[in-house]
Design an enzyme around this catalytic site. Structure first.
Site, PDB file in Angstrom:
ATOM      1  N   LYS A 197       0.825  -1.212   0.000  1.00  0.00           N
ATOM      2  CA  LYS A 197       0.000   0.000   0.000  1.00  0.00           C
ATOM      3  C   LYS A 197       0.862   1.267   0.000  1.00  0.00           C
ATOM      4  O   LYS A 197       0.650   2.169  -0.810  1.00  0.00           O
ATOM      5  CB  LYS A 197      -0.941   0.006   1.223  1.00  0.00           C
ATOM      6  CG  LYS A 197      -1.903  -1.171   1.240  1.00  0.00           C
ATOM      7  CD  LYS A 197      -2.846  -1.125   2.429  1.00  0.00           C
ATOM      8  CE  LYS A 197      -2.135  -1.250   3.762  1.00  0.00           C
ATOM      9  NZ  LYS A 197      -1.387  -2.504   3.923  1.00  0.00           N
ATOM     10  N   THR A 198       1.842   1.326   0.896  1.00  0.00           N
ATOM     11  CA  THR A 198       2.706   2.505   0.947  1.00  0.00           C
ATOM     12  C   THR A 198       3.481   2.643  -0.364  1.00  0.00           C
ATOM     13  O   THR A 198       3.632   3.737  -0.909  1.00  0.00           O
ATOM     14  CB  THR A 198       3.681   2.406   2.140  1.00  0.00           C
ATOM     15  OG1 THR A 198       2.912   2.320   3.344  1.00  0.00           O
ATOM     16  CG2 THR A 198       4.592   3.610   2.221  1.00  0.00           C
TER      17      THR A 198
HETATM   18  N1  LIG Z   1       4.080  -5.406  -5.797  1.00  0.00           N
HETATM   19  C1  LIG Z   1       5.298  -5.314  -5.255  1.00  0.00           C
HETATM   20  N2  LIG Z   1       6.394  -5.516  -5.995  1.00  0.00           N
HETATM   21  C2  LIG Z   1       7.629  -5.460  -5.441  1.00  0.00           C
HETATM   22  N3  LIG Z   1       7.846  -5.197  -4.138  1.00  0.00           N
HETATM   23  C3  LIG Z   1       6.803  -4.972  -3.352  1.00  0.00           C
HETATM   24  C4  LIG Z   1       5.471  -5.010  -3.870  1.00  0.00           C
HETATM   25  N4  LIG Z   1       4.621  -4.752  -2.871  1.00  0.00           N
HETATM   26  C5  LIG Z   1       5.371  -4.552  -1.767  1.00  0.00           C
HETATM   27  N5  LIG Z   1       6.672  -4.687  -2.050  1.00  0.00           N
HETATM   28  C6  LIG Z   1       7.772  -4.577  -1.087  1.00  0.00           C
HETATM   29  O1  LIG Z   1       7.296  -4.989   0.187  1.00  0.00           O
HETATM   30  C7  LIG Z   1       7.659  -4.056   1.186  1.00  0.00           C
HETATM   31  C8  LIG Z   1       6.429  -3.656   1.951  1.00  0.00           C
HETATM   32  O2  LIG Z   1       5.550  -2.919   1.124  1.00  0.00           O
HETATM   33  P1  LIG Z   1       4.676  -1.704   1.689  1.00  0.00           P
HETATM   34  O3  LIG Z   1       4.248  -0.899   0.531  1.00  0.00           O
HETATM   35  O4  LIG Z   1       5.433  -0.993   2.761  1.00  0.00           O
HETATM   36  O5  LIG Z   1       3.438  -2.480   2.320  1.00  0.00           O
HETATM   37  P2  LIG Z   1       2.196  -1.895   3.155  1.00  0.00           P
HETATM   38  O6  LIG Z   1       2.258  -0.410   3.114  1.00  0.00           O
HETATM   39  O7  LIG Z   1       0.983  -2.448   2.468  1.00  0.00           O
HETATM   40  O8  LIG Z   1       2.327  -2.446   4.545  1.00  0.00           O
HETATM   41  C9  LIG Z   1       8.361  -2.910   0.485  1.00  0.00           C
HETATM   42  O9  LIG Z   1       9.730  -2.978   0.777  1.00  0.00           O
HETATM   43  C10 LIG Z   1       8.193  -3.139  -0.983  1.00  0.00           C
HETATM   44  O10 LIG Z   1       9.425  -3.013  -1.615  1.00  0.00           O
HETATM   45 MG   LIG Z   2       2.504   0.847   4.781  1.00  0.00          MG
END
Ligand SMILES: Nc1ncnc2c1ncn2[C@@H]1O[C@H](COP(=O)(O)OP(=O)(O)O)[C@@H](O)[C@H]1O
Ligand SMILES: [Mg+2]
Length: 359
Positions: free
Chosen positions: A74-75
């Site tokens: 999401k982030t």
């Molecule tokens: N679709 C994706 N492709 C490659 N890496 C991803 C993907 N989604 C998440 N990541 C990796 O996973 C980690 C966590 O993602 P994040 O966006 O922080 O998740 P959330 O905000 O949903 O908790 C990040 O380091 C990101 O690089």
């Molecule tokens: Mg996040």
């Protein structure tokens, strides 16, 4: 960090980013453009349309809501949205906005077209939430000055902006807020092939040599979650560096994963604790969420948001109106015989009938 993120700093495979070191690595591994974002094909395609048509019209796009479990991207997507729009990104979160004034301070300083990312938007205080409704709809807020009968509301125009909200609990979002998002994306668990791509990409960025079969093994045990995939990659790398001098092989990956108590299905300690309690203490259920959470010493929200979705997806646990129940596969996974009194004993269980969050 939220309370439950803080509680989970210690957990190896907790889905939340832990200490600052991990956050640095995460930032380095984040895809920067929509094209580098692996998986979630439908979301990616739809979002691409939303963003590019807004760019063509020279308007701000609809507000975007990203819902999905921790670690699913999401982030990352919020950052990509700002990058694709070539706009700055302002980051805040529901828990950080305690009063309407906090939100007004942010909104009134946004530049035109800026992207505002509100993480954990379901945890925002009520008065701020109401202010947000008006801001999203009319790019206007009413700032209340003074108290009691002498209080006056001063209308304030704000620059058109794009809100990107993220939530792990879409079900907790009030209807009026949800309705003001023109685009709602639900992020689901990733398949093993997608996780393998992510692991190989991260290995390249981190200068880790990993064999194809080892990458596949790690992918299969990553709980469908990119954050966990990246974290396990670093653990197997550590292990390989110390024990076998470099390349991550299938064998060293397996050894490392068992050392870190990640089982063949990717269940971690909390997942197994929940299953254990459900089977051994409650005979397979049905048992209420809070009772189950207390028995493993966790907050209901943690069990519901972190452990359950994956157990449901794996066909090990089902959420029914009467409570949580274990499926026959859960007994098998823990190596226990299914007692004749267990729910669903002797039935063929169908996966995919999850009534979702129960709050
Ligand atoms: N679709 C994706 N492709 C490659 N890496 C991803 C993907 N989604 C998440 N990541 C990796 O996973 C980690 C966590 O993602 P994040 O966006 O922080 O998740 P959330 O905000 O949903 O908790 C990040 O380091 C990101 O690089
Ligand atoms: Mg996040």
């Amino acid at each position: 960090m939220s309370d439950y993120e803080e509680r989970y700093e210690e957990r190896l495979v907790s889905a939340d980013a832990a200490g600052s070191e991990e956050q640095v690595i995460e930032a380095a591994l984040r895809p920067k453009q929509l094209d580098d974002f692996v998986g979630q094909d439908r979301v990616r395609e739809q979002l691409s349309l939303v963003l590019h048509s807004a760019l063509r019209r020279g308007r701000t796009p609809d507000h975007v809501l990203l819902s999905g479990g921790p670690g699913l991207g999401k982030t990352t997507l919020a950052m990509i949205i700002a990058a694709e729009l070539e706009q700055p990104l302002r980051i805040s979160s529901g828990p950080a906005i305690e009063r309407a004034g906090d939100l007004a301070a942010i909104l009134s300083t946004l530049s035109e077209g800026e992207v505002l990312f509100l993480d954990e938007i379901h945890r925002m205080a009520r008065p701020a939430e109401e202010m947000l409704y008006m801001a999203m709809e009319d790019f206007r807020v009413d700032v209340v000055v003074g108290k009691g009968p002498g209080a006056t509301a001063i209308p304030l125009d704000i620059a058109p902006f794009t809100l990107v909200g993220a939530t792990t609990r879409a079900g907790m979002l009030p209807g009026p807020l949800r309705d003001r998002f023109g685009f709602v994306a639900h992020m689901d668990f990733y398949g093993p092939a997608e996780l393998e791509v992510i692991i190989k990409r991260s290995a390249r960025l981190l200068d880790v040599r990993i064999a194809d079969d080892a990458a596949a093994e790690v992918a299969g045990r990553s709980r469908g979650t990119p954050r966990i995939a990246n974290r396990l990659l670093r653990r197997v790398r550590d292990f390989a560096e110390v024990r076998t001098g470099g390349e991550v092989t299938l064998e060293s990956a397996r050894e490392a994963l068992s050392l870190y108590e990640v089982d063949e299905r990717g269940l971690d300690r909390l997942d197994r604790a929940v299953l254990n309690a459900l089977l051994r203490k409650f005979g397979g259920g049905p048992v209420g969420l809070s009772t189950l959470a207390v028995s493993v010493g966790e907050e209901p929200e943690t069990v519901e948001v972190v452990a359950e979705p994956f157990l449901v997806r794996q066909g090990l646990l089902a959420r029914t109106p009467r409570g949580r129940i274990a499926t026959p596969a859960a007994w098998a996974h823990l190596g226990l015989p299914v007692p004749p009194t267990a729910p669903l004993a002797g039935t063929l269980f169908e996966v995919g009938d999850d009534p979702g969050e129960t709050g």
